[in-house]
Design a protein around this motif. Sequence first.
Motif, PDB file in Angstrom:
ATOM      1  N   GLN A   1      63.089  11.611 -15.020  1.00 15.87           N
ATOM      2  CA  GLN A   1      62.723  11.032 -13.886  1.00 15.87           C
ATOM      3  C   GLN A   1      63.303  11.757 -12.643  1.00 15.87           C
ATOM      4  O   GLN A   1      62.732  12.019 -11.518  1.00 15.87           O
ATOM      5  N   HIS A   2      64.377  12.565 -12.913  1.00 19.19           N
ATOM      6  CA  HIS A   2      65.105  13.327 -11.855  1.00 19.19           C
ATOM      7  C   HIS A   2      64.253  14.633 -11.694  1.00 19.19           C
ATOM      8  O   HIS A   2      63.805  14.985 -10.484  1.00 19.19           O
ATOM      9  N   MET A   3      63.346  15.070 -12.629  1.00 17.24           N
ATOM     10  CA  MET A   3      62.704  16.175 -12.718  1.00 17.24           C
ATOM     11  C   MET A   3      61.467  16.033 -11.781  1.00 17.24           C
ATOM     12  O   MET A   3      61.237  16.617 -10.801  1.00 17.24           O
ATOM     13  N   MET A   4      60.928  14.840 -12.143  1.00 17.58           N
ATOM     14  CA  MET A   4      59.804  14.138 -11.480  1.00 17.58           C
ATOM     15  C   MET A   4      59.963  14.113  -9.915  1.00 17.58           C
ATOM     16  O   MET A   4      59.123  14.669  -9.250  1.00 17.58           O
ATOM     17  N   GLU A   5      61.021  13.564  -9.655  1.00 18.30           N
ATOM     18  CA  GLU A   5      61.273  13.211  -8.175  1.00 18.30           C
ATOM     19  C   GLU A   5      61.846  14.381  -7.420  1.00 18.30           C
ATOM     20  O   GLU A   5      61.378  14.605  -6.341  1.00 18.30           O
ATOM     21  N   GLU A   6      62.552  15.088  -7.985  1.00 21.17           N
ATOM     22  CA  GLU A   6      63.469  16.295  -7.344  1.00 21.17           C
ATOM     23  C   GLU A   6      62.521  17.636  -7.249  1.00 21.17           C
ATOM     24  O   GLU A   6      62.589  18.380  -6.332  1.00 21.17           O
ATOM     25  N   HIS A   7      62.041  17.852  -8.562  1.00 23.25           N
ATOM     26  CA  HIS A   7      61.567  19.170  -8.665  1.00 23.25           C
ATOM     27  C   HIS A   7      59.992  19.247  -8.204  1.00 23.25           C
ATOM     28  O   HIS A   7      59.548  20.135  -7.790  1.00 23.25           O
ATOM     29  N   LEU A   8      59.321  17.997  -8.529  1.00 21.26           N
ATOM     30  CA  LEU A   8      57.910  18.072  -8.177  1.00 21.26           C
ATOM     31  C   LEU A   8      57.453  16.944  -7.084  1.00 21.26           C
ATOM     32  O   LEU A   8      56.262  16.854  -6.832  1.00 21.26           O
ATOM     33  N   ASN A   9      58.489  16.575  -6.488  1.00 17.16           N
ATOM     34  CA  ASN A   9      58.068  15.263  -5.445  1.00 17.16           C
ATOM     35  C   ASN A   9      57.027  14.203  -5.816  1.00 17.16           C
ATOM     36  O   ASN A   9      56.202  13.856  -5.125  1.00 17.16           O
ATOM     37  N   ALA A  10      57.240  14.104  -7.232  1.00 21.75           N
ATOM     38  CA  ALA A  10      56.274  12.927  -7.677  1.00 21.75           C
ATOM     39  C   ALA A  10      56.485  11.556  -7.496  1.00 21.75           C
ATOM     40  O   ALA A  10      58.101  11.355  -7.443  1.00 21.75           O
ATOM     41  N   LYS A  11      56.007  10.578  -7.188  1.00 28.78           N
ATOM     42  CA  LYS A  11      56.228   9.310  -7.079  1.00 28.78           C
ATOM     43  C   LYS A  11      55.705   8.433  -8.282  1.00 28.78           C
ATOM     44  O   LYS A  11      54.666   8.747  -8.975  1.00 28.78           O
ATOM     45  N   ILE A  12      56.278   7.323  -8.568  1.00 28.93           N
ATOM     46  CA  ILE A  12      55.772   6.200  -9.537  1.00 28.93           C
ATOM     47  C   ILE A  12      54.496   5.847  -9.015  1.00 28.93           C
ATOM     48  O   ILE A  12      54.436   5.272  -7.967  1.00 28.93           O
ATOM     49  N   TYR A  13      53.436   6.114 -10.107  1.00 28.66           N
ATOM     50  CA  TYR A  13      52.110   5.588  -9.548  1.00 28.66           C
ATOM     51  C   TYR A  13      51.546   4.306 -10.333  1.00 28.66           C
ATOM     52  O   TYR A  13      50.780   3.652 -10.029  1.00 28.66           O
TER      53      TYR A  13
ATOM     54  N   TYR B   1      53.947   9.016 -13.244  1.00 26.81           N
ATOM     55  CA  TYR B   1      54.194   9.730 -11.935  1.00 26.81           C
ATOM     56  C   TYR B   1      53.116  10.494 -11.375  1.00 26.81           C
ATOM     57  O   TYR B   1      52.437  11.118 -12.378  1.00 26.81           O
ATOM     58  N   ARG B   2      52.730  10.604  -9.867  1.00 24.85           N
ATOM     59  CA  ARG B   2      51.800  11.438  -9.588  1.00 24.85           C
ATOM     60  C   ARG B   2      52.428  12.137  -8.278  1.00 24.85           C
ATOM     61  O   ARG B   2      53.108  11.804  -7.674  1.00 24.85           O
ATOM     62  N   THR B   3      51.633  13.417  -8.246  1.00 27.42           N
ATOM     63  CA  THR B   3      52.007  14.333  -7.082  1.00 27.42           C
ATOM     64  C   THR B   3      50.747  15.066  -6.716  1.00 27.42           C
ATOM     65  O   THR B   3      49.926  15.269  -7.342  1.00 27.42           O
ATOM     66  N   GLU B   4      50.590  15.151  -5.440  1.00 27.07           N
ATOM     67  CA  GLU B   4      49.229  16.139  -4.911  1.00 27.07           C
ATOM     68  C   GLU B   4      49.867  17.554  -5.046  1.00 27.07           C
ATOM     69  O   GLU B   4      50.714  17.975  -4.495  1.00 27.07           O
ATOM     70  N   LEU B   5      48.853  18.091  -5.670  1.00 23.82           N
ATOM     71  CA  LEU B   5      48.952  19.772  -5.858  1.00 23.82           C
ATOM     72  C   LEU B   5      48.739  20.414  -4.443  1.00 23.82           C
ATOM     73  O   LEU B   5      47.714  20.745  -4.337  1.00 23.82           O
ATOM     74  N   CYS B   6      50.029  20.630  -4.128  1.00 25.94           N
ATOM     75  CA  CYS B   6      49.908  21.671  -3.078  1.00 25.94           C
ATOM     76  C   CYS B   6      51.277  22.261  -2.717  1.00 25.94           C
ATOM     77  O   CYS B   6      52.105  21.936  -3.579  1.00 25.94           O
ATOM     78  N   GLU B   7      51.462  23.160  -1.954  1.00 23.69           N
ATOM     79  CA  GLU B   7      52.736  23.726  -1.862  1.00 23.69           C
ATOM     80  C   GLU B   7      53.982  23.092  -1.666  1.00 23.69           C
ATOM     81  O   GLU B   7      54.959  23.139  -2.322  1.00 23.69           O
ATOM     82  N   LYS B   8      53.906  22.055  -0.839  1.00 21.51           N
ATOM     83  CA  LYS B   8      54.884  20.898  -0.407  1.00 21.51           C
ATOM     84  C   LYS B   8      55.343  20.281  -1.829  1.00 21.51           C
ATOM     85  O   LYS B   8      56.336  19.646  -1.738  1.00 21.51           O
ATOM     86  N   SER B   9      54.658  20.138  -2.797  1.00 20.58           N
ATOM     87  CA  SER B   9      54.552  19.253  -3.963  1.00 20.58           C
ATOM     88  C   SER B   9      55.754  20.023  -4.825  1.00 20.58           C
ATOM     89  O   SER B   9      56.151  19.140  -5.768  1.00 20.58           O
ATOM     90  N   LEU B  10      56.048  21.122  -4.504  1.00 21.28           N
ATOM     91  CA  LEU B  10      57.021  21.679  -5.394  1.00 21.28           C
ATOM     92  C   LEU B  10      58.123  22.134  -4.821  1.00 21.28           C
ATOM     93  O   LEU B  10      58.295  22.822  -3.475  1.00 21.28           O
ATOM     94  N   ASN B  11      59.227  21.624  -5.117  1.00 26.13           N
ATOM     95  CA  ASN B  11      60.717  21.755  -4.426  1.00 26.13           C
ATOM     96  C   ASN B  11      61.019  23.423  -4.735  1.00 26.13           C
ATOM     97  O   ASN B  11      61.203  24.061  -5.940  1.00 26.13           O
ATOM     98  N   ARG B  12      61.367  23.998  -3.429  1.00 27.31           N
ATOM     99  CA  ARG B  12      61.718  25.626  -3.399  1.00 27.31           C
ATOM    100  C   ARG B  12      62.775  25.790  -4.417  1.00 27.31           C
ATOM    101  O   ARG B  12      62.883  27.045  -4.768  1.00 27.31           O
ATOM    102  N   ILE B  13      63.805  24.883  -4.332  1.00 30.63           N
ATOM    103  CA  ILE B  13      64.816  25.145  -5.147  1.00 30.63           C
ATOM    104  C   ILE B  13      64.551  25.529  -6.570  1.00 30.63           C
ATOM    105  O   ILE B  13      65.250  26.320  -7.269  1.00 30.63           O
TER     106      ILE B  13
END
Length: 393
Positions: A358-370, A175-187
């Motif tokens: 997988q849930h943590m990647m997608e919902e908590h960190l807004n990461a996508k399969i790379y 999984y990969r995510t770009e590190l910016c404020e939007k990459s972290l779910n505020r929940i």
Amino acid sequence: MSRYNLVPVTNEEESKEFIQLTKTLYKGVKNYVQPIDDDIAHVFDPAKNEFFKHGECTRWILQDAQGKTVGRVAAFIDRNILDVYGQPTGGMGFFECINDQDAAFRLFDACKEWLQVRNIEAMDGPVNFGPRLQWWGLHTEGDQRPVYGMFYHHSYYKTFFEDYGFQVFFKQFNYRTELCEKSLNRIVLLKAKRVYRDKKFHTEFFDKKNIDKYIQDFTTVYNNTWVGEIPGVEEMTVEEVRETFEAMKPLLEERYVIFAYYDNKPVGFFVMVPDANEIIKHVNGKFNLKAKLYFLWYKYFQRDKTVIGQIFGVDRAFQGRGVEAILIEKFSQVIFTGKEKYKYLEFNWIGDFNPRMQHMMEEHLNAKIYKTYITYRYLFDRTKEFKRAEILK
């Protein structure tokens, strides 16, 4: 009758051929990264690889009529996990080959025959004679540079494995995510605040001055998280963890290794390291002076780097209690300051049998399969029912 000659690796010249093959096989391939020669050699060195204490290993190179090396493979047995899958199961790995099915099948046959003589009934591959986090799985999707400790594979290998009769045992996702404020779910941050209402919870950054404490804490959490939960995952000793930390020492940054505690007892960790392959891609397998200079330049001047979520663990007794949220919240204190050089966070090994991660990647960190890797299994008795890896509950 095969057109190729199978040669057991028994001396230094053959060992060199085994390592050097990939330097020609992938020449000119944009996203390929040649592993450090010593990293591969150490897997097959009983003095360097602890797995020889409870296993055995062999390897071959394959040569054509002119004596040119065109393929390689290794086969191995880990007695600690031999019978956890319903039948004695061995492994094969470090497979590389020209685009010729006859050559590929000759290598697969060699592994099968070697294992059968030892009363093994199945083989997984391509896997490592060592920890799962390295050299594990066939790279099948996502034509991107591999992270450190993982292979990049030619696309035609997938056809070889499946035409031979290997079946998908499980998939591993990067999984990969770009590190910016939007990459972290505020929940997640709100969840962390709720967790911290219990004052017994706290988090800490790794401190190299107190390394013995954190090695012990890592060992405790690791064994309480996966051992007995995922078949084939073996208990780690303090000494094995110490060796792992020592190997990662050049890359470890204190603020990228985070521990969670409950009542001062370790219950979780999040270990991140810079992606060394962003350096290694320049040095063609040799960690020499040139590599060290690249490392210094990369560390202090290169921006837009990738940090790897190497391992994320929560003690089974504390899963579902928000420990992952407080680890991520602690991480956010570092990464979202605007002072860091890292642009991307990539997680190396998320099994398709682990829906929680997988849930943590997608919902908590807004990461996508790379990228996707596949671990295959081949049952020697072709009439036996094949079963995929069980989904973790």
